[in-house]
Design an enzyme around this catalytic site. Structure first.
Site: not given
Length: 487
Positions: A154, A253, A287
């Site tokens: 992303n 993460e 995210c």
């Protein structure tokens, strides 16, 4: 830098080579499905070669002078800036980035690169007191050694660079495995930039391969002492399990189900503007994107009306068009997944107040009102341009909603009473939360990371120094020690 060469190769020990697996990775433009290139995939033997190169280079790079490592990192920044326009073109056509998002990604990259350039001289040890007479305690900080880095599709360049440049600045060597959807912006261009910057061979290596073929092997391999992973929570849990069995350090993460809370006293227009950015930036494929918009019932109608009105003005389409703010999702699988959650939520009673059409991988902004926290569109991480609005009556209800999921990455809260907002924010189980702002924030000097299912560890600034280095206690007994009754 020549962008016409080696963009379909592996980068191992300073050489551009073909992968040795039989599979081929097809790299496509997510907007128009144009084939950008074919990459012969890396095999387990390529992973072995890459880790060997990193291990062979680790001692000399760990012993490199701080100013040498800092100089390489700053040169990397210069080369990136010089080639910024070409890199943005690749972010647009490979990752589906709009021009705004591509520019933002480069800006964030440069910020962390410049922060990392200071790490070689900020990485220091300690002299500590001892409870034993005549003893001196020294604590030395050393590089981890070899690291394995796995990055997502992303924000491919940013989320690779934040681990890669930090690792290199602190004297580590590494092997980088990018997502198969974004091999060029997630790894290959980074290797080319470092090659141009003069990084010694073996310090940074790249393997482009299918996760199903080399993913677990990459993590379980005996060489890396730390695995840095950014991606989904299910994959992160598996990585944590494999790494844990091998007693490797991890920096994870992972996913988020981020809340955006609008209190009764909030400035509605400012809250709407923040929500538009936090929800629709990069089509919600971040995210930190807003997943649930939680609005006090007394101002909910006003908020929804204005939010819908402004969302209708957002242009969805070809990300290379500078007027477009909402580009494509990364592939059709993501569209189908979101549409299924959307349908189930509407069937469960959610009200569709903005019906965004679907054109291939392009989803126009979609808004649901009267969502409940258990509906799929709220319970699952959306990762797309669908806004779920939940109404609340009491602040304790908003807090319960905020903490209801096994995620705790980011959040935001709008109120005119700052201290009351801070008091509320500190009760939210999240690694990051922002008052009178939106959820998508990243600064190179502050701790970035989540709680619960959103990950382990913190990135950025002095906080990542702790993650990417190790400490060694060396004590010196300057005077004779009393070992009675043994002596």
């Amino acid at each position: 830098m020549d962008f016409s060469k080696n963009l379909n190769k592996q980068y191992i020990n300073g050489s551009w080579v073909d992968g040795s697996d039989d599979d081929v990775i097809i790299n496509k433009n997510p907007y128009n499905q144009e084939k950008l290139q074919e990459i012969k995939a890396a095999s387990k033997s390529d992973v072995d070669k890459a880790y060997k190169a990193a291990k062979d280079a680790s001692t000399s790079w760990a012993n490199a002078l701080p100013q040498e490592r800092s100089k390489i990192v700053m040169k990397f920044s210069e080369v990136l800036e010089k080639n910024k326009e070409k890199i943005m073109e690749w972010l647009i056509k490979e990752a589906g980035s709009t021009t705004v998002k591509a520019a933002v990604e480069i800006q964030i990259c440069q910020a962390i690169i410049k922060e990392a350039a200071s790490f070689p001289t900020r990485s220091h040890g300690f002299i500590m007191h001892s409870s034993i007479p005549g003893k001196e305690n020294r604590v030395y900080r050393r590089p981890i050694g070899v690291m394995g880095i796995i990055s997502p599709w992303n924000f491919p360049m940013n989320l690779s660079i934040r681990s890669v440049v930090t690792a290199i600045a602190l004297g580590n060597t590494l092997v980088l495995k990018p997502a198969s959807q974004t091999p060029v912006t997630g790894a290959i261009l980074i290797a080319k930039l470092f090659e141009e910057a003069g990084l010694p061979k073996g310090v940074c290596n790249v393997v482009v391969g299918k996760g199903s073929e080399i993913g677990d092997y990459f993590v379980a391999h005996e060489t890396p002492q730390l695995i840095s992973f950014t991606g989904s929570t299910p994959v992160g849990r598996n990585i944590g399990k494999i790494a844990g069995e091998a007693l490797k350090k991890v920096a994870l993460e992972l996913g988020g189900n981020n809340v955006f809370i609008v209190m009764k006293d909030a400035d509605v227009e400012k809250a709407v503007d923040a929500a538009l950015f936090g929800k629709f930036m990069h089509q919600g494929q971040i995210c930190m994107s807003i997943n649930r918009i939680v609005v006090h019932e007394d101002i909910a109608d006003e908020f929804v009306d204005l939010f819908v009105k402004k969302a209708k003005k957002l242009k969805a389409g070809d990300p290379s068009d500078q007027k477009v703010t909402v580009g494509p999702l990364i592939d059709t699988d993501q569209v189908e997944r979101i549409q299924e959650d959307l349908k189930k939520s509407i069937d469960a009673g959610a009200k569709l107040v903005l019906d965004g059409k679907v054109e291939g991988t392009l989803m126009h902004p979609t808004i649901l009102d009267h969502v409940t926290d258990d509906m799929p569109i709220a319970a699952n991480e959306i990762f797309g341009p669908v806004a779920a609005i939940i109404r609340f009556k009491k602040e304790e209800d908003a807090l319960k909603i905020a903490n209801s999921k096994d995620f705790g990455l980011s959040g935001a809260l709008h109120t005119k009473d700052i201290e009351k907002g801070v008091a509320f924010a500190r009760k939210v189980e999240t690694g990051m939360i922002h008052i009178n702002d939106q959820t998508v924030n990243d600064e190179p000097n502050v701790p970035f990371g989540g709680e619960k299912g959103s990950g382990v560890g913190r990135f950025n600034g002095e906080f990542i120094l702790e993650e990417f280095t190790r400490l060694q206690w060396v004590s010196i007994q300057h005077e004779g020690r009393d070992y009675a009754p043994f002596a």
